[in-house]
Motif scaffolding. Structure first.
Motif, PDB file in Angstrom:
ATOM      1  N   VAL A  17       5.335   5.902   6.557  1.00  0.00           N
ATOM      2  CA  VAL A  17       4.726   4.698   7.120  1.00  0.00           C
ATOM      3  C   VAL A  17       3.515   5.053   7.976  1.00  0.00           C
ATOM      4  O   VAL A  17       2.446   4.426   7.869  1.00  0.00           O
ATOM      5  N   GLU A  18       3.644   6.060   8.825  1.00  0.00           N
ATOM      6  CA  GLU A  18       2.516   6.440   9.684  1.00  0.00           C
ATOM      7  C   GLU A  18       1.329   6.942   8.866  1.00  0.00           C
ATOM      8  O   GLU A  18       0.172   6.655   9.185  1.00  0.00           O
ATOM      9  N   ARG A  43       6.769  -1.493  11.567  1.00  0.00           N
ATOM     10  CA  ARG A  43       7.242  -0.149  11.216  1.00  0.00           C
ATOM     11  C   ARG A  43       8.663  -0.190  10.662  1.00  0.00           C
ATOM     12  O   ARG A  43       8.983   0.514   9.693  1.00  0.00           O
ATOM     13  N   LEU A  44       9.511  -1.005  11.262  1.00  0.00           N
ATOM     14  CA  LEU A  44      10.896  -1.108  10.796  1.00  0.00           C
ATOM     15  C   LEU A  44      10.939  -1.637   9.364  1.00  0.00           C
ATOM     16  O   LEU A  44      11.640  -1.065   8.502  1.00  0.00           O
ATOM     17  N   GLN A  45      10.207  -2.697   9.093  1.00  0.00           N
ATOM     18  CA  GLN A  45      10.217  -3.260   7.743  1.00  0.00           C
ATOM     19  C   GLN A  45       9.629  -2.284   6.728  1.00  0.00           C
ATOM     20  O   GLN A  45      10.150  -2.150   5.612  1.00  0.00           O
ATOM     21  N   GLY A  46       8.553  -1.601   7.108  1.00  0.00           N
ATOM     22  CA  GLY A  46       7.964  -0.629   6.204  1.00  0.00           C
ATOM     23  C   GLY A  46       8.915   0.510   5.896  1.00  0.00           C
ATOM     24  O   GLY A  46       9.072   0.909   4.740  1.00  0.00           O
ATOM     25  N   LYS A  58      12.384  10.736   5.880  1.00  0.00           N
ATOM     26  CA  LYS A  58      10.933  10.906   5.898  1.00  0.00           C
ATOM     27  C   LYS A  58      10.193   9.570   5.891  1.00  0.00           C
ATOM     28  O   LYS A  58       8.957   9.544   5.980  1.00  0.00           O
ATOM     29  N   ALA A  59      10.921   8.460   5.796  1.00  0.00           N
ATOM     30  CA  ALA A  59      10.272   7.157   5.635  1.00  0.00           C
ATOM     31  C   ALA A  59       9.350   6.822   6.801  1.00  0.00           C
ATOM     32  O   ALA A  59       8.279   6.247   6.612  1.00  0.00           O
ATOM     33  N   ASN A 112       0.828  -1.208   0.000  1.00  0.00           N
ATOM     34  CA  ASN A 112       0.000   0.000   0.000  1.00  0.00           C
ATOM     35  C   ASN A 112       0.859   1.253   0.000  1.00  0.00           C
ATOM     36  O   ASN A 112       0.496   2.279  -0.589  1.00  0.00           O
ATOM     37  N   GLY A 113       2.007   1.180   0.673  1.00  0.00           N
ATOM     38  CA  GLY A 113       2.915   2.316   0.704  1.00  0.00           C
ATOM     39  C   GLY A 113       3.501   2.613  -0.664  1.00  0.00           C
ATOM     40  O   GLY A 113       3.546   3.774  -1.104  1.00  0.00           O
TER      41      GLY A 113
END
Length: 414
Positions: free
Chosen positions: A290-291, A370-373, A285-286, A264-265
């Motif tokens: 994600v958020e 969150r880390l993987q994203g 900014k990653a 989705n990202g």
């Protein structure tokens, strides 16, 4: 003039269940929000779509996560073979209420720590580079099968200490079991036809039982199974079946959700080239991207609870035993929570979302997802030049809750 069917919201349920709505369910969610919390008598279900009520109800102790109370699962229709491992009938702790949930979560969280996740960062980054290396010389690249899908299951397998030669089995098992988490899956109906997910679940539990037995014989210091075996709280430890059930949960719940987060990202960035360019210029900014994805197009679209007693939500009354469906994806686009909610904007001042739940059931795997994203999206925009969607909208899987694409094919310049 609106009919009773229209004001009850039942017609919107039909629209939401229609596979044609998968590509963009958000207009339907907006219609649900206009109704407020609404009791749909045809389903004996309360549907909630605004942010404030979803947040409030997620922490309401009168709501139970033990949804089988509502579905009244017929034990006589048990789909599992007689020789299936006993762990297969133990509920996942995310489907339990206190005090059982509190106890199991405390034990698992003592092993699944921020330190455990942080030490995986370098290996996750290396995996992502390997996946993108394979795509570099291709004219087209499926982001789903080439990056988003294999990454999370490989990561959790390596955290658990699964031999790399066996990781391929986990890919298949996870795909089969995903329907159990969807919330609208085809549960076993006692017809005699065993669903495919049953075979996968039995195989997975048998494998994990053997893996745990092996770790008991030969504990290691560098994998999550060994840490779960050693976890204790005031002398309390996980039983064998609790440990196996938890490992299965970590695999299944953490896989499909992270797949959708990454896919989705990438899709949102491809549709918003300015945001893609901004991330490429500043990889820092990653995390914000994600958020915003978790708000704008979340991997988990809804969750459900059962009312333990009579309660009110807005103008609706829910009787004890009634099902409560919280449309999280709808709540995220509530303008009272997030101004201009239909705009994808990672730079917005405040991002309010319930993408990892809220309250006592807040997702234990949130730091890992969150880390993987963050790593996957930053690497994608850095490595993949001039990406273009081949199909927009891309095809979607049938899942309603764990809504995600079945393919995300792009053309790119390497």
């Amino acid at each position: 003039m609106a009919t009773d069917n229209q004001t009850s919201g039942f017609h919107l349920v039909g629209k939401l269940l229609d596979p044609a709505a998968r590509a963009d369910p958000y207009p339907i969610y907006a219609e649900f929000r206009t109704l407020g919390p609404v009791w749909i008598k045809e389903m004996s279900t309360l549907v909630v779509a605004n942010y404030r009520d979803c947040e409030t109800l997620l922490r309401d102790p009168r709501l139970s996560a033990e949804r089988d109370r509502f579905f009244q699962v017929d034990q006589a229709a048990d789909p599992y073979p007689p020789d299936a491992p006993s762990s297969i009938r133990r509920p996942w702790f995310l489907s339990l209420d206190p005090p059982d949930h509190t106890r199991l979560r405390r034990l698992v969280s003592s092993a699944f720590t921020a330190r455990t996740v942080a030490r995986m960062e370098d290996s996750i980054a290396q995996l992502i580079e390997e996946y993108l290396d394979r795509a570099a010389d291709r004219e087209t690249f499926d982001v789903l099968s080439g990056l988003a899908y294999p990454l999370p299951v490989t990561v959790i397998c390596r955290m658990l200490g699964v031999p790399q030669a066996d990781e391929r089995f986990f890919h298949r098992w996870s795909a089969q079991l995903t329907r159990q988490l969807d919330g609208f899956s085809n549960r076993y109906d006692g017809s005699g036809d065993t669903p495919q997910w049953v075979h996968g679940e039995v195989e997975l539990h048998r494998y994990v039982n053997e893996l745990v037995a092996d770790r008991r014989r030969s504990p290691r210091r560098d994998d999550l199974i060994s840490e779960l075996l050693a976890a204790q709280d005031g002398g309390d430890v996980l039983s064998h079946d609790e440990l196996v059930s938890t490992i299965v949960l970590l695999l299944v719940a953490g896989h499909e959700t992270t797949v959708n987060l990454i896919a989705n990202g990438v899709l949102a960035l491809l549709r918003h080239p300015g945001q893609l360019a901004a991330l490429r210029a500043d990889p820092g900014k990653a995390s914000a991207v994600v958020e915003e994805i978790l708000r704008y197009d979340p991997p988990v679209q809804l969750t459900a609870r059962v009312a333990g007693e009579d309660l009110r939500a807005g103008r609706a009354t829910v009787p004890a035993g009634g099902l409560v469906i919280l449309l999280l994806a709808a709540a995220h686009r509530d303008p009272e929570a997030n101004p201009d909610p239909d705009r994808f904007d990672p730079a917005r001042e405040q991002v309010r979302h319930l993408g990892f739940g809220f309250g006592s059931h807040f997702c234990l795997g949130a730091p890992l997802a969150r880390l993987q994203g963050r790593l996957a999206l930053a690497a994608f925009v850095r490595r993949v030049r001039e990406p273009e969607l081949i199909a927009d909208p891309p095809p979607y899987r049938e899942h309603l809750n764990l809504r995600g694409v079945s393919e995300l094919l792009i053309a790119h310049a390497g």
